[in-house]
Design a protein around this motif. Structure first.
Motif, short mmCIF file in Angstrom:
data_model
loop_
_atom_site.label_atom_id
_atom_site.label_comp_id
_atom_site.label_asym_id
_atom_site.label_seq_id
_atom_site.Cartn_x
_atom_site.Cartn_y
_atom_site.Cartn_z
N GLU A 1 0.83 -1.21 0.00
CA GLU A 1 0.00 0.00 0.00
C GLU A 1 0.87 1.25 0.00
OE1 GLU A 1 -3.92 -1.31 2.55
OE2 GLU A 1 -2.27 -0.37 3.60
N ILE A 2 0.43 2.25 -0.74
CA ILE A 2 1.11 3.54 -0.66
C ILE A 2 0.68 4.22 0.64
CG2 ILE A 2 1.26 5.85 -1.65
CD1 ILE A 2 1.36 4.62 -4.36
N VAL A 3 1.66 4.54 1.49
CA VAL A 3 1.32 5.16 2.77
C VAL A 3 1.50 6.67 2.72
CG1 VAL A 3 1.77 3.10 4.14
CG2 VAL A 3 3.63 4.74 3.75
N GLU A 4 2.35 7.11 1.78
CA GLU A 4 2.55 8.56 1.69
C GLU A 4 3.08 8.89 0.30
OE1 GLU A 4 4.66 10.24 4.93
OE2 GLU A 4 4.43 12.29 4.19
N SER A 5 2.63 10.00 -0.25
CA SER A 5 3.19 10.43 -1.52
C SER A 5 3.10 11.93 -1.62
CB SER A 5 2.44 9.77 -2.69
OG SER A 5 1.15 10.30 -2.80
N SER B 1 -4.33 -6.22 10.47
CA SER B 1 -5.63 -5.58 10.25
C SER B 1 -5.46 -4.07 10.38
CB SER B 1 -6.63 -6.08 11.29
OG SER B 1 -6.14 -5.72 12.57
N GLY B 2 -6.49 -3.36 10.00
CA GLY B 2 -6.47 -1.91 10.14
C GLY B 2 -5.33 -1.30 9.35
N CYS B 3 -4.59 -0.40 10.00
CA CYS B 3 -3.40 0.16 9.37
C CYS B 3 -2.32 -0.90 9.40
CB CYS B 3 -2.94 1.40 10.13
SG CYS B 3 -1.34 2.00 9.57
N ARG B 4 -1.74 -1.21 8.25
CA ARG B 4 -0.78 -2.32 8.20
C ARG B 4 0.49 -2.04 8.99
NH1 ARG B 4 -1.66 -4.76 2.13
NH2 ARG B 4 -3.80 -5.36 2.61
N PHE B 5 0.72 -0.78 9.27
CA PHE B 5 1.96 -0.43 9.97
C PHE B 5 1.78 -0.48 11.49
CE2 PHE B 5 5.12 2.88 11.33
CZ PHE B 5 6.24 2.13 11.01
N HIS B 6 0.56 -0.74 11.97
CA HIS B 6 0.32 -0.55 13.41
C HIS B 6 1.17 -1.47 14.28
CE1 HIS B 6 -2.75 -3.93 13.47
NE2 HIS B 6 -2.12 -4.12 14.60
N THR B 7 1.58 -2.64 13.73
CA THR B 7 2.37 -3.57 14.56
C THR B 7 3.73 -3.00 14.92
OG1 THR B 7 3.14 -4.67 12.56
CG2 THR B 7 1.28 -5.68 13.71
N ARG B 8 4.21 -2.03 14.15
CA ARG B 8 5.54 -1.49 14.43
C ARG B 8 5.49 -0.01 14.78
NH1 ARG B 8 9.05 -2.99 9.36
NH2 ARG B 8 10.80 -2.92 10.79
N PRO C 1 -8.46 0.76 8.53
CA PRO C 1 -7.36 1.17 7.65
C PRO C 1 -7.53 2.63 7.27
CG PRO C 1 -8.86 -0.35 6.52
CD PRO C 1 -9.37 -0.20 7.91
N PRO C 2 -6.50 3.44 7.47
CA PRO C 2 -6.61 4.86 7.13
C PRO C 2 -6.56 5.05 5.62
CG PRO C 2 -4.39 4.36 7.87
CD PRO C 2 -5.18 3.09 8.01
N ALA C 3 -7.28 6.06 5.13
CA ALA C 3 -7.26 6.35 3.70
C ALA C 3 -6.20 7.39 3.41
CB ALA C 3 -8.63 6.86 3.26
N LEU C 4 -5.72 7.41 2.16
CA LEU C 4 -4.78 8.45 1.75
C LEU C 4 -5.52 9.79 1.74
CD1 LEU C 4 -2.64 7.19 -1.28
CD2 LEU C 4 -1.79 8.08 0.90
#
Lengths: 334, 702
Positions: free
Chosen positions: B598-602, B652-659, B671-674
């Motif tokens: 997923e693109i998290v930032e652009s 689940s949710g935001c894929r980055f939440h585990t870290r 999951p947050p939207a862009l």
């Protein structure tokens, strides 16, 4: 793992089915036929037709095949036209002979090939390496039947060290509960018979095992050379391990992976390669049997024999794949 | 301050109080080749004092790894020490019989390598390999060996060490395996650890954790560390002293600050200038030429053919300089004219030599559509498990959208497994997306029967990471470069040849190179050939998948500058796939950061680099080692916990939440939207606001 094996075995059914059709058609595409083979070339048209009718060969091909298939499924592979013996009985008697021969040949190839390849790799580009390269090339390119005849001439005829033909001295009486003569000799507790059977096996096994020996040696050498250059071997050395420990624990074990694959493939080929060797040494195995069958256009024997070989080939390769799962933790069958 | 070289012997002035733990003196190593022996090390000397962290820095072929192997007595069969000594605890190791040497390895000096997974035996559990090291080092097998192994893994901060001990190397991530390697290396309680490119094969966020661990261990266990690396950023973060190698020699030595802020050897200066700067304030400058072949080393000073300082002076060509002490400092440099370094610094900052920034922002015509529109593409791979059953699926790319304008460079940044290469393959038409569209210049490439009409194929070209395997070794360069013309049936043979010559000129090669084969070229030159091949059909878009990753720093700088030149001269768009943010900073107009498909930032490069909104972008930025000791050590460090989750079972949710250190309940579920944040887009429930703490560049001249 068990599921995997079952699935693989189920898969062999379509393979064998397809093969049975191919063999059935190929055999009938050969010029001549059982009737001519039985009666000779000058047989009259009527007698040929009579024999063919007796054997059911006058029926349309699909009908013949279906009845053949029905028989196979009920465990009846038919009978030989020339000897009138049921093929299943022949298989029971001859398979142990070929199996013993192939096993001995492979034992010879592995027991000599792996150390040879290992030493060649350790002496990379040294004298021993080059000698083994030349020897392997000779081994691979030497016709099996010629080597067999040569050995027979030298060791049996000239020197008289080893018997020339057969599986066992014809004068010896030995019960054959299993058909595997070495096993039978052990069961009977007959040491002399065991040695006798072994002596009969030595030359055919060496003749048959020479090509696999050369191949196993070359593959072992290449695999050991590959592994010696791996980073984990350097790690093992950096631990301060003794070189012999590095070789035993890390190098050889990893190098065996490709070798096992080759051993599997070669074992499959050995079964068929036995045709020539068995003929030269009049060894009463499957190979010489099928050769005779082809000569006499003995359709049932050719079909049964080839299907049996195919089945063996599949089983051997399944065994190799299964052994892989034990050797290599990166492979998991599900 | 006088800068006259001082010719006092080694050790007379340099910290005489502390004896060295390891002393390499005038070490010469040769390798046998078909053309006879080749000198690989020519008089390398270095000291390692107790608890000291020394970096041995050089590009590939400089001899730094050979130095490590020579110290360990592990040179390959065709290499040997032909002179000099390696003194440890009063013994010259080079004279030790092999049996004695084995007692040194692991117990006194230990070694870890670049590729941690390949450095572990694939058929044995990691626990058994650690156990083997413990038993070898201690000489006996204690009954609590298993506990010792678990304890050792625990000390390497490996989570769940009991379970990990029973696993095989292929079941662990690269970072975990490197931790296992460190546990193996430290099993014998060595006084010296040689770390040969320990983080080069790892992702930035993983690498940061490993260097952190090495630093802690070195301190706690009273170890000296010899860090071998090509990465000046890692050096600046980690080392106290630096030894710079070039062509089998040490050319400059000194405390880390002196090397970075007062470099004296022209090679050091050039190398520092080649490092891309993630703050974007210093522009890369390349060293000309390439590393000499060891079989044909230049006379005199080995660096003179590439040296800007030499100015045709005979001394450099005729006489090899000594590694002489700069008086009043701890710095040594092998240059006849090192005193001129000060004048060069005074003459002005080295940024002045930067290429003009021509096409930093793309000239977009608002009336027309973008060159490439990637619209909501997903790529799902179905895993086969066995023969009949499906084994689940991996969403390698998950609803990714971006545009590339004409003449624009978009960088797609992510770590391994992020899906960035799969995205590149979709744009190249090598991989059909499971859903979504790719529109090239108004033509939808993903629907209809005839995907990728030939006309479009010509206009989209590719450059890949490994320039060795992407060129057919049996073809002449001429045939390689003109092949696209042949495929698209353009021009006559004579015209093709002429075009090929123009292209080689454009990428900095010569017409006579056309008749050679790829094997005769260095890695950087091969990548130039690959770029020439892409450019020859005048494409509108070049998809570059990690095009400079396999190259040395100085070569990387040359290739990056070449890309800039090409961008300036031909209105070509680049889709630039990379994991190295500093490289991206150098070349990109816009950046998209991708995590687990997923693109998290652009957004515009300047915006994303200075005011990153997404915590992952921040972590990535902070993980990049900065080739500037003060700035690097001052910056806010974010070391991420754990490793990237498997794409088979994304969180689940935001894929980055585990870290993520900011994660709250909503992050686990939604999951947050862009969403737009200033000129950028970010997918985060709790985006960061302020600018990232990057300070100002101070490298080189201040």
């Amino acid at each position: 793992m068990l599921k995997y094996i079952v699935r693989r075995l189920i898969l062999t059914v379509p393979i064998l089915l397809g093969l049975s059709i191919l063999v059935f058609l190929f055999v009938r595409a050969l010029p001549g036929g059982p009737a001519i083979a039985l009666l000779g070339e000058r047989a009259t048209q009527e007698s040929v037709e009579q024999i063919e009718e007796e054997l059911g060969l006058d029926r349309p091909l699909p009908v013949q095949y279906l009845s053949y298939l029905r028989n196979i499924l009920s465990g009846d592979l038919g009978s030989s036209v020339s000897t009138r013996r049921p093929i299943v009985d022949e298989l029971k008697q001859r398979f142990p002979a070929t199996f013993e021969l192939a096993a001995m040949a492979m034992l010879f190839a592995v027991a000599a090939g792996i150390p040879l390849g290992y030493v060649a790799a350790k002496r990379y580009q040294g004298v021993l390496d080059n000698v083994s390269l030349v020897a392997s090339l000779i081994g691979i390119s030497f016709p099996v039947f010629f080597l067999a005849l040569l050995m027979k001439y030298v060791f049996a005829v000239k020197l008289g060290w080893l018997p020339t033909v057969g599986r066992i001295d014809v004068t010896r009486s030995l019960e054959h509960p299993t058909g595997f003569y070495l096993l039978d000799a052990i069961i009977a507790g007959d040491g002399e018979a065991f040695v006798d059977v072994l002596e009969h096996l030595i030359m055919p096994a060496i003749a048959l095992g020479t090509i696999p020996l050369a191949i196993v040696a070359r593959i072992t050498r290449a695999a050991v050379l590959d592994v010696l250059g791996e980073d984990y071997v350097r790690t093992a050395k950096a631990k301060g391990l003794d070189p012999s420990v590095v070789d035993r624990r890390h190098v050889l074990r990893n190098a065996m992976l490709p070798v096992v694959t080759v051993i599997g493939l070669q074992t499959g080929l050995l079964l068929t390669g036995a045709v020539l060797t068995e003929t030269v040494f009049s060894f009463p195995g499957l190979g010489s049997w099928i050769l005779n069958a082809i000569r006499f256009r003995d359709y049932a024997v050719i079909q049964g024999g080839i299907l049996f070989f195919a089945g063996m080939f599949i089983v051997v390769n399944l065994l190799v794949d299964i052994s892989y799962a034990f050797l290599n933790p990166r492979i998991r069958y599900r | 301050m006088s800068t006259l070289p001082d010719s006092l012997p080694d050790g007379a002035r340099e910290l005489p109080s502390m004896p060295a733990r390891l002393q390499v003196e005038d070490l010469h190593v040769e390798f046998s080749t078909r053309r006879g022996p080749v000198p690989v090390l020519s008089g390398v000397s270095l000291d390692l004092r107790p608890r000291e962290r020394v970096a041995l820095v050089g590009e590939s072929g400089s001899g730094k790894s050979v130095t490590a192997l020579a110290i360990m007595g592990l040179l390959s069969r065709n290499g040997w020490v032909s002179g000099g000594s390696v003194t440890y605890a009063g013994h010259d190791l080079t004279l030790l019989p092999e049996k004695e040497y084995r007692k040194v390895r692991g117990r006194e000096i230990a070694l870890i390598f670049q590729d941690p997974t390949g450095s572990l035996d694939p058929l044995r559990t990691v626990g058994s390999q650690v156990a083997e090291a413990i038993v070898t080092a201690t000489g006996h097998r204690k009954s609590d060996l298993r506990d010792q192994v678990v304890q050792a893994l625990h000390q390497m901060q490996i989570p769940d060490p009991e379970r990990r001990a029973g696993q095989y190397p292929h079941e662990l991530s690269g970072g975990m395996n490197q931790r296992v390697m460190i546990a193996i290396a430290l099993a014998g309680g060595p006084g010296i650890l040689i770390a040969d490119e320990p983080t080069t094969a790892l992702d930035a966020t993983t690498a940061a954790g490993i260097m952190d661990l090495l630093g802690t261990l070195a301190h706690d266990r009273d170890m000296s560390v010899l860090l071998i690396t090509h990465d000046l950023g890692v050096v600046a973060d980690f080392a106290e002293r630096v030894e710079l190698m070039y062509a089998g020699r040490i050319v400059e030595r000194g405390p880390v600050n002196d090397i970075f802020y007062r470099p004296r050897h022209p090679y050091t200066i050039g190398l520092l200038g080649s490092v891309p700067d993630v703050s974007g304030q210093r522009v890369v400058k390349a060293i000309r030429g390439s590393i000499p072949s060891l079989t044909a080393l230049p006379t005199g000073c080995v660096f003179h053919p590439r040296c800007d300082r030499m100015q045709e002076r005979h001394t450099c060509r005729e006489q090899a300089p000594d590694l002489a002490l700069i008086s009043g400092s701890d710095q040594r440099v092998a240059c006849h004219f090192s005193d001129e370094a000060d004048r060069e610094h005074a003459a002005g900052p080295r940024q002045e030599l930067a290429e003009p920034e021509t096409s930093r922002s793309a000239d977009t015509d608002p009336a027309t559509h973008p060159l490439v529109e990637v619209d909501d593409i997903s790529v799902v791979f179905h895993l086969k498990q066995g023969l009949f059953r499906s084994g689940g699926q991996v969403t390698a790319v998950d609803r990714v959208s971006f545009d590339i304008e004409r003449g624009e460079t978009l960088a797609l940044v992510g770590e391994s497994g992020s899906g960035k290469s799969t995205t590149a393959r979709v744009v190249l038409g090598l991989q059909a997306p499971t859903s979504g569209r790719v529109v090239f210049d108004g033509v939808d490439l993903t629907t209809g029967d005839k995907r990728f009409p030939k006309g479009v194929r010509r206009r989209v070209q590719a450059v890949f990471q490994d320039p060795t395997s992407s060129l057919d070794p049996r073809m002449l360069v001429l045939d390689i470069v003109t092949e696209p013309l042949v495929v698209h049936d353009l021009g006559s043979p004579a015209e093709r040849r002429q075009r090929a010559e123009e292209m080689l000129d454009l990428v900095g090669l010569h017409p006579e190179h056309l008749e050679r084969k790829p094997a005769e070229f260095s890695g950087g030159q091969r990548q130039r050939i690959a770029i020439a091949r892409a450019l020859i059909v005048e494409p509108d878009l070049i998809v570059c998948d990690e095009p400079v990753t396999a190259l040395d720093v100085s070569v990387q700088a040359q290739v990056l500058l070449m890309f800039e030149r090409i961008k300036a001269h031909r209105n070509v768009s680049l889709l630039f796939i990379a994991h190295d943010l500093a490289v991206v900073r150098q070349i990109a107009d816009r950046v998209a950061v991708i995590y687990l498909g997923e693109i998290v930032e652009s957004g515009p490069a300047d915006e994303v680099f200075t005011r990153p909104r997404h915590p992952y972008t921040r972590a990535l930025l902070s993980a990049i080692p900065v080739a500037d000791p003060r700035r690097g050590r001052d910056r806010d460090r974010i070391i991420l916990e754990g490793s990237t989750p498997s794409a088979l079972a994304p969180p689940s949710g935001c894929r980055f939440h585990t870290r993520c250190w900011k994660a709250e309940d909503i992050c686990h579920t939604d999951p947050p939207a862009l969403a737009p944040h200033g000129p950028a887009l970010a997918a985060c429930h709790f985006p960061e606001e302020g600018p990232v703490h990057m300070a100002t560049p101070g490298g080189g001249s201040r």
